[in-house]
Design an enzyme around this catalytic site. Structure first.
Site, PDB file in Angstrom:
ATOM      1  NE  ARG A  14       3.252  -5.269  -4.325  1.00 17.24           N
ATOM      2  CZ  ARG A  14       2.863  -5.006  -3.087  1.00 17.24           C
ATOM      3  NH1 ARG A  14       2.979  -3.798  -2.616  1.00 17.24           N
ATOM      4  NH2 ARG A  14       2.334  -5.920  -2.329  1.00 17.24           N
ATOM      5  CG  HIS A  85       1.248   0.338  -1.590  1.00 17.93           C
ATOM      6  ND1 HIS A  85       2.016  -0.223  -2.553  1.00 17.93           N
ATOM      7  CD2 HIS A  85       0.898  -0.645  -0.756  1.00 17.93           C
ATOM      8  CE1 HIS A  85       2.119  -1.505  -2.307  1.00 17.93           C
ATOM      9  NE2 HIS A  85       1.464  -1.800  -1.221  1.00 17.93           N
ATOM     10  CD  GLU A 116       6.865   2.718   3.312  1.00 18.22           C
ATOM     11  OE1 GLU A 116       5.990   2.013   3.848  1.00 18.22           O
ATOM     12  OE2 GLU A 116       6.604   3.569   2.450  1.00 18.22           O
ATOM     13  NE  ARG A 127       6.610  -3.202   0.249  1.00 22.46           N
ATOM     14  CZ  ARG A 127       5.391  -3.628   0.575  1.00 22.46           C
ATOM     15  NH1 ARG A 127       5.220  -4.789   1.145  1.00 22.46           N
ATOM     16  NH2 ARG A 127       4.336  -2.891   0.304  1.00 22.46           N
ATOM     17  CB  SER A 132       6.633  -3.686   4.165  1.00 26.76           C
ATOM     18  OG  SER A 132       5.300  -3.773   4.532  1.00 26.76           O
ATOM     19  CG  LEU A 133       4.802  -8.860   8.636  1.00 18.80           C
ATOM     20  CD1 LEU A 133       3.983  -7.852   9.416  1.00 18.80           C
ATOM     21  CD2 LEU A 133       3.961 -10.100   8.352  1.00 18.80           C
TER      22      LEU A 133
END
Ligand SMILES: Cc1cc2nc3c(=O)[nH]c(=O)nc-3n(C[C@H](O)[C@H](O)[C@H](O)COP(=O)(O)OP(=O)(O)OC[C@H]3O[C@@H](n4cnc5c(N)ncnc54)[C@H](O)[C@@H]3O)c2cc1C
Length: 320
Positions: A14, A85, A116, A127, A132-133
């Site tokens: 990203r 985000h 987080e 990331r 983040s899971l």
């Protein structure tokens, strides 16, 4: 995306996609400007996937776009622009999520952080999508959750009674919030205009591309805003569901975070993951393969660094 990451296209990491979008905008090829905010965006076209595949693989995206923009991505491209985000970083913790009081030795008794809020150092400076899971499952659900639960189940009551110094600190903080902020009679500053200026500053100078002069400009603006903050006015004096008070408390934290992010970015004279310096575009592992840390002191934040632990996978140059 063919010009930026031909092998991955839109599915490149990203930070790369973000820089590509902003580059297109800055070079005048984005072509779309939101009338209300004046912000530039590009269009993400899903139409070639067809309705069946979109429903099967991206049902939530379709639903969100229809609900929030009134656009059906089956028929029309989606306006997109990079936004923050996820907080890469967080409270400095050990492998089990216990909060650290210094670089690597002292743990804060009875305090854990997971998710987080914590920095367990699995993500680095960028990331990857959906990762983040792992924080929910590995730390929230197992390592940290279990360590905190074990402690709570076995701690004698006296360990859970903070008392003494901590009780005084908590009382002082409550008094700061309720007496100095909420019940203050006068205050010339509107918290929402401070917040707007903070947002604009961070969006302009601490966004996808950064450089020394922009970061310095941002630093002096945020410093000024922090000086204005104690003079904010809370209109709502209510004791229940007081969103005005909540917004002001949040602004206090955000201003502090903004300052720390800027100082970290200014000091880090390299580019790594989502931190991209136009004046230092290369990753510099020789000097900067390390985490930036801040510790609270009454004289202001103390800046420090700890090394990144490298085990099996050595850092390599990213190529797409
Ligand atoms: C738009 C968006 C899309 C995302 N998509 C993905 C994705 O596809 N895959 C993925 O893996 N990750 C994704 N993420 C990131 C992921 O959702 C978050 O990292 C994750 O949900 C964080 O979980 P958490 O439990 O640590 O924190 P949170 O979910 O933020 O929970 C913290 C909770 O604490 C509460 N809280 C805060 N302050 C206080 C206080 N003072 N007292 C009491 N309670 C308080 C908050 O209300 C909140 O309920 C996305 C994030 C966003 C914003």
């Amino acid at each position: 995306m063919k010009n930026y990451a031909p092998s991955r296209m839109e599915l490149a990491p990203r930070d790369i996609v973000s820089r590509s979008i902003v580059t297109e905008c800055l070079q005048g090829r984005g072509g779309f400007v939101d009338e209300e905010s004046g912000l530039c965006y590009v269009l993400l076209d899903l139409r070639h996937l067809g309705e069946e595949k979109i429903n099967k693989r991206l049902p939530m995206i379709r639903e969100i776009v229809i609900k929030t923009l009134g656009i059906d991505p089956v028929d029309e491209p989606i306006p997109v622009r990079p936004a923050m985000h996820y907080m890469m970083g967080g409270v400095h913790v050990d492998l089990y999520g216990q909060v650290m009081l210094d670089e690597d030795k002292t743990r804060v008794p009875n305090l854990w952080a997971a998710g987080e809020a914590a920095n367990v150092s699995v993500h680095g400076a960028n990331r990857l999508g959906s990762n983040s899971l792992s924080e929910c499952l590995v730390w929230g659900g197992r390592l940290t959750g279990a360590a905190a639960a074990r402690y709570a189940m076995s701690a004698p009551d006296s360990m859970l009674d903070y008392g003494g110094d901590i009780a005084t600190k908590v009382a002082n903080e409550e008094s700061r919030i309720f007496d100095k902020l909420l019940h203050k009679e006068v205050g010339a500053e509107n918290p929402y205009s401070i917040r707007e200026e903070m947002n604009r500053t961070m969006d302009t100078y601490v966004y996808v591309f950064r450089d020394k002069s922009g970061l310095e400009e941002a630093y002096s603006t945020i410093k000024r805003l922090r000086e204005r903050f104690p003079n904010v006015r809370i209109e709502d004096k209510g004791r229940y569901y007081n969103t005005n008070l909540r917004d002001v408390l949040e602004l206090d934290f955000l201003l502090e975070q903004a300052e720390l992010i800027i100082v970290g970015a200014l000091t880090r004279t390299e580019s790594r993951g989502a931190h991209y310096r136009l004046d230092y575009p290369k990753r510099d592992d020789a000097n900067w393969l390390k985490h930036t840390l801040y510790f609270y002191t009454t004289d202001g934040p103390r800046l420090s660094y700890v090394p990144v632990r490298i085990t099996r996978w050595k850092p390599e140059e990213r190529k797409y």
